[in-house]
Write an enzyme that holds these catalytic residues in place. Structure first.
Site, PDB file in Angstrom:
ATOM      1  N   HIS A   1      -5.587   1.158  -7.574  1.00 48.26           N
ATOM      2  CA  HIS A   1      -4.568   2.017  -6.482  1.00 48.26           C
ATOM      3  C   HIS A   1      -3.216   1.611  -6.905  1.00 48.26           C
ATOM      4  O   HIS A   1      -2.660   0.948  -7.749  1.00 48.26           O
ATOM      5  CB  HIS A   1      -4.874   1.543  -5.019  1.00 48.26           C
ATOM      6  CG  HIS A   1      -4.527   0.135  -4.803  1.00 48.26           C
ATOM      7  ND1 HIS A   1      -3.547  -0.594  -4.689  1.00 48.26           N
ATOM      8  CD2 HIS A   1      -5.515  -1.010  -4.593  1.00 48.26           C
ATOM      9  CE1 HIS A   1      -3.443  -1.917  -4.508  1.00 48.26           C
ATOM     10  NE2 HIS A   1      -4.749  -2.390  -4.679  1.00 48.26           N
TER      11      HIS A   1
ATOM     12  N   CYS B   1      -7.476  -6.719  -7.107  1.00 48.16           N
ATOM     13  CA  CYS B   1      -7.127  -5.464  -7.224  1.00 48.16           C
ATOM     14  C   CYS B   1      -6.125  -5.201  -8.357  1.00 48.16           C
ATOM     15  O   CYS B   1      -5.620  -6.064  -8.780  1.00 48.16           O
ATOM     16  CB  CYS B   1      -6.771  -4.505  -6.169  1.00 48.16           C
ATOM     17  SG  CYS B   1      -7.996  -4.099  -4.735  1.00 48.16           S
TER      18      CYS B   1
END
Lengths: 239, 269
Positions: free
Chosen positions: B229, B245
């Site tokens: 992301h 992440c």
């Protein structure tokens, strides 16, 4: 027959010359991992050993176009593994290897016949009367079946039956038997075939009056995967 | 520290796994206890059961008896979408160990094929444990196959993300990866969904992957899913500062969000 004998002699010299433990694991990657983009390039070999006893793949064939085939009547360069009638072939999109009367005495492994086939990116392996340390092995095992085997005085060995691996270029490599012995990283591979998808050939126009040939199954090429449409959804992720 | 803040949207209706003590404080802060459903005591393996066989293979479930994917090689790009839930077997013709639903997080399920045997395809699954895979039959109805030309690479050591199309590199960006205590898990996984969260910050698009943090059983009320992301603060790129992440620059996110679902993501340590 003369060529077979010559090949046997060559193999013998090679094998004896490479007995030093350092010279190992060269041959198989060269055969299964060569970077022919998936244009249907195929290859096959009958038998190979890596580790302290080094036996380059014999017999070995590869094909980018056309049919190649080799047969070896007997392979007994090393006492570690013996076999007879090793038959390998490769055509674009298809490869096969069969080995008869296989014996690996150290591991108590014997088989009347071992074969691997790779056809259009799909693989299979067959064993006939295969026995490992007194245990009978399945004739058509599922891919990547692993069996541990304890060999008295040697230790724990592992046998992978119908080993199927995708090569980095997208081809499939099928090895009917891969035996790893706890002796200096010795690995024996029997009956291996690697193939990709056969290139799509342009249909040949046949004369009208000729009786229709057996219809060929068209090679399916999957469609391009769709571009994703973002969906409104919340998932807490790890930041 | 801003870069360590939990990235959360709404807490999900369900979660899996027990809370790790370290994560608990973060979670409670992040979720504020307002979550409608998460029950920390709930066993991770107890996912919803479907008609076709075992527990549903989703990012929320933990599967048992599934074959583990251990290689890191790329594939020929084949991806599969089931129109209806299909059983997942432990080997070709073996016993059912899971059910692959037709949707993941509201988007169609697309999973990569990593091995074939006759009419059977081994696919990667989005569940725990990491590397979960299973065999599905290609001869059944309602299975759509397609080809993705892309592969995403995440080089954790060099903190870079690459995008390869048909064997040619088309993108290479500095990215933020997991810090040493919460590393980005290495292995072969895939783009599971393309989500547009309600809050556009820190990222207007989130690409959850089929893998989970190995050190955080849950995070922010979610099951510890690792995602690609964006991040508004560009100073994080090239650093190991996340909870697992992979934060990428805007240009990378724009390209990655067009990659078909099921595309392989190869994470190397």
């Amino acid at each position: 027959m003369r060529t077979v004998l010559r090949r046997l002699t060559t193999t013998g010299l090679l094998a004896t010359g490479l007995l030093a433990p350092a010279a190992s694991a060269l041959a198989v990657p060269a055969l299964t991992g060569t970077a022919i983009a998936d244009t249907g390039g195929s290859s096959a070999y009958g038998l190979t050993a890596t580790g302290p006893v080094n036996l380059p793949p014999v017999p070995a064939v590869s094909s980018g176009s056309g049919t190649t085939r080799k047969t070896l009547l007997k392979e007994e360069t090393t006492r570690l593994v013996t076999a007879s009638v090793l038959d390998v072939r490769a055509v674009p999109g298809r490869a096969s290897s069969s080995v008869a009367r296989l014996a690996v005495p150290t591991a108590g492994l014997t088989a009347d016949a071992v074969s691997a086939t790779c056809d259009g990116g799909r693989g299979s392996a067959h064993l006939a009367n295969a026995v490992l340390a007194g245990r009978r092995l399945s004739a058509a095992p599922p891919p990547n079946t692993t069996l541990p085997v304890d060999i008295s005085g040697v230790g724990r060995a592992a046998l992978i039956i119908n080993k199927q691996q995708r090569t980095p270029d997208g081809r499939l490599s099928v090895t009917a038997l891969e035996l790893t012995l706890p002796i200096g990283g010795t690995a024996i591979r029997v009956a291996s075939a690697t193939c990709g998808h056969a290139p799509v050939k342009k249909p040949v126009k046949k004369p009208v009056k000729k009786p229709a040939a057996k219809p060929r199954k068209p090679v399916k090429t999957p469609a391009e995967a769709p571009v994703p449409v973002p969906v409104k959804h919340d998932l807490p992720v790890t930041g | 520290m801003a870069t360590r803040n939990a990235f959360t949207g709404r807490c999900p209706a369900r979660t899996a796994g027990a809370l790790v003590p370290v994560a608990a404080a973060l979670l409670l802060g992040a979720c504020g206890g307002s979550s409608p459903g998460p029950s920390p005591g709930r066993a991770g393996a107890a996912g919803p059961r479907e008609a076709a066989g075992g527990p549903a293979a989703t990012t929320f479930t933990t599967l048992t008896g599934v074959p583990r994917d251990t290689t890191a090689a790329t594939t020929d790009g084949l991806v599969i979408h089931p129109a209806a839930p299909v059983p997942v077997l432990d080997r070709p013709g073996g016993r059912p160990v899971a059910t692959l639903p037709a949707e993941q997080l509201g988007a169609p399920t697309w999973v990569p094929v990593v091995e074939s045997s006759g009419d059977w395809r081994r696919v990667l699954l989005p569940s725990r444990p990491n590397g979960s895979s299973g065999w599905i039959s290609a001869s059944g109805p309602g299975l759509r196959t397609a080809h993705t030309p892309y592969t995403v690479g995440v080089d954790v050591a060099h903190r870079r993300v690459t995008l390869v199309k048909s064997g040619r590199k088309v993108g290479d960006w500095a990215a933020a990866v997991g810090d040493p205590k919460t590393p980005t898990p290495p292995g072969r996984t895939f783009v599971m969904a393309t989500l547009a969260p309600a809050k556009r910050t820190p990222s207007p698009i989130v690409l959850p992957l089929g893998t989970h943090s190995a050190t955080l059983d849950t995070f922010g009320g979610g099951p510890g899913t690792v995602a690609l992301h964006g991040w508004p603060d560009a100073s994080v790129f090239g650093k190991a500062v996340t909870h697992g992440c992979v934060r990428v620059p805007e240009a990378a996110l724009r390209q990655l969000s067009k990659v078909p679902l099921g595309t392989l993501v190869l994470i190397t340590a």
